[in-house]
Scaffold this active site. Sequence first.
Site, PDB file in Angstrom:
ATOM      1  N   GLU A  77      34.490  41.384  40.923  1.00  0.00           N
ATOM      2  CA  GLU A  77      33.547  42.560  40.752  1.00  0.00           C
ATOM      3  C   GLU A  77      33.632  43.007  39.121  1.00  0.00           C
ATOM      4  O   GLU A  77      32.916  43.546  38.557  1.00  0.00           O
ATOM      5  CB  GLU A  77      34.208  43.511  41.509  1.00  0.00           C
ATOM      6  CG  GLU A  77      33.341  44.861  41.554  1.00  0.00           C
ATOM      7  CD  GLU A  77      33.968  45.941  42.409  1.00  0.00           C
ATOM      8  OE1 GLU A  77      33.532  47.142  42.355  1.00  0.00           O
ATOM      9  OE2 GLU A  77      35.150  45.651  43.281  1.00  0.00           O
ATOM     10  N   GLU A 122      40.229  51.243  48.117  1.00  0.00           N
ATOM     11  CA  GLU A 122      38.782  51.205  48.652  1.00  0.00           C
ATOM     12  C   GLU A 122      38.396  49.923  49.255  1.00  0.00           C
ATOM     13  O   GLU A 122      37.723  50.035  50.394  1.00  0.00           O
ATOM     14  CB  GLU A 122      37.944  51.537  47.269  1.00  0.00           C
ATOM     15  CG  GLU A 122      36.461  51.452  47.524  1.00  0.00           C
ATOM     16  CD  GLU A 122      35.528  51.238  46.408  1.00  0.00           C
ATOM     17  OE1 GLU A 122      34.507  50.829  46.850  1.00  0.00           O
ATOM     18  OE2 GLU A 122      36.043  51.642  45.299  1.00  0.00           O
TER      19      GLU A 122
END
Length: 471
Positions: free
Chosen positions: A154, A77
């Site tokens: 993240e 991604e």
Amino acid sequence: MNAAVDLPLDSTELSFEAAGDALVRRSLLPSGVRVLTERVPGSRSATIGFWVAVGSRDEHPAGAGHPATYGSTHFLEHLLFKGTKQRSALDIAVSFDAVGGEHNALTAKEYTCYYAKVQDKDLPMAVEVLADMFTSSLLDPVEFENERGVILEELSMAGDDPADVANERFFEAVLGDHPLGRPIGGSPDTIRAATREAVWEHYRATYRPQDLVVTAAGAVDHDVLVDGLERALRAAGWQLDLSASPEARRSTADAPLAGTRALTIVERPLEQVNLLLGVPGLVATDERRPVQSVLNAIFGSGMSSRLFQEIRERRGLAYSVYSFAPGYSDAGLFGMYAGCAPAKAGTVAALMRAELERVAEHGVTPIELERAVGQLGGASALALEDSDTRMSRLGRAELTLGEFQDLDEALRRISLVTVDDVQTLAADLVARPFSLSAVGAIDEAAFHGTVDPSTVPTAVETTATTTTGAA
């Protein structure tokens, strides 16, 4: 359109009108690529998505000469935005920024989607750039290591959010050893252990013509889109004239669940406890999904719902409280969330379970049913004002459901739900084993009687942590 339209994998062309005079078309190319569009009258923009039915559940451990692919979905991604032979990462970003467009990606448990929203005149550019990204990412070794750090940050950010931690623990508790129980983004350990070679193998094995589904909604001409897509894919070296069948959809039979957990506590010195309570729910294709939507609306969706009224309005025990019901190919959940003071957590959890049991025993009223049908109809209609929602609906229809429902058909199915249907489903759900996850300054004793560890094969897990990072 008066009924759902099946999307068989051997049908080369489909075309039909949907609610609001929208035109839906679907083409199956000889290579196995599937293209679905929904042309919406009056639109001046379009949203396009490139999908593969590959998510976190499809990663696997090492074996049979193959490396472990845990974390690969999340890595891809990120990495598909980092450059191809034709475009640098900056080139990709500038392509969309220069026209005021939006572009992004999402990783889910059962699919990954790379998407963009642009003016109608810029749709050919979006097709070309997304196709290049999808087919020709370099997965540059330097960028790979850079993104490893970004992903770890993240995950650390998510790990500092107690609601995120409670949600991950809840999925693990309800779904147990099922791959759907794993976190979508991976864990710090799997991201640190991932290799560029493993991610490259995962990319080449799962991003093939027969895996690709392209959906677009808004101001889109189907034939022009297909022509532009074919040109872009051929330029990337894909052989589109070869005969290949689309990748088969997943089984929709209920998967057996093992390794589930009744209670998970993550101890943290916080002002609030974030807790989730629930049971295994319905798969995405279950014919009772409209009933579950109505139950969820009555029970925990909106300010008039039973959970909101009982726990927040009448008792003032929580600021945020709601229910949710995600469904996947072979598993699902019905869950309840609340954030409250530690001293109130046990009471809130008991009230959430008791309220669901009350629906199972006494049912709902015709007025509640009418209000829920109206809420669902209005929310669905408003959501479809956005081409993003329509594009996503096409992707979900093709990848998971195997049929397309327009707004009229969805509302028709909801209108058939009765109070007896709602009570019967609630009774089915409360008969299933409950799982609870909680993050905060709380211990096991607070939830005595709300969940029963003897109903599942694993013991209560208590994890103590006061540090940042994904728990």
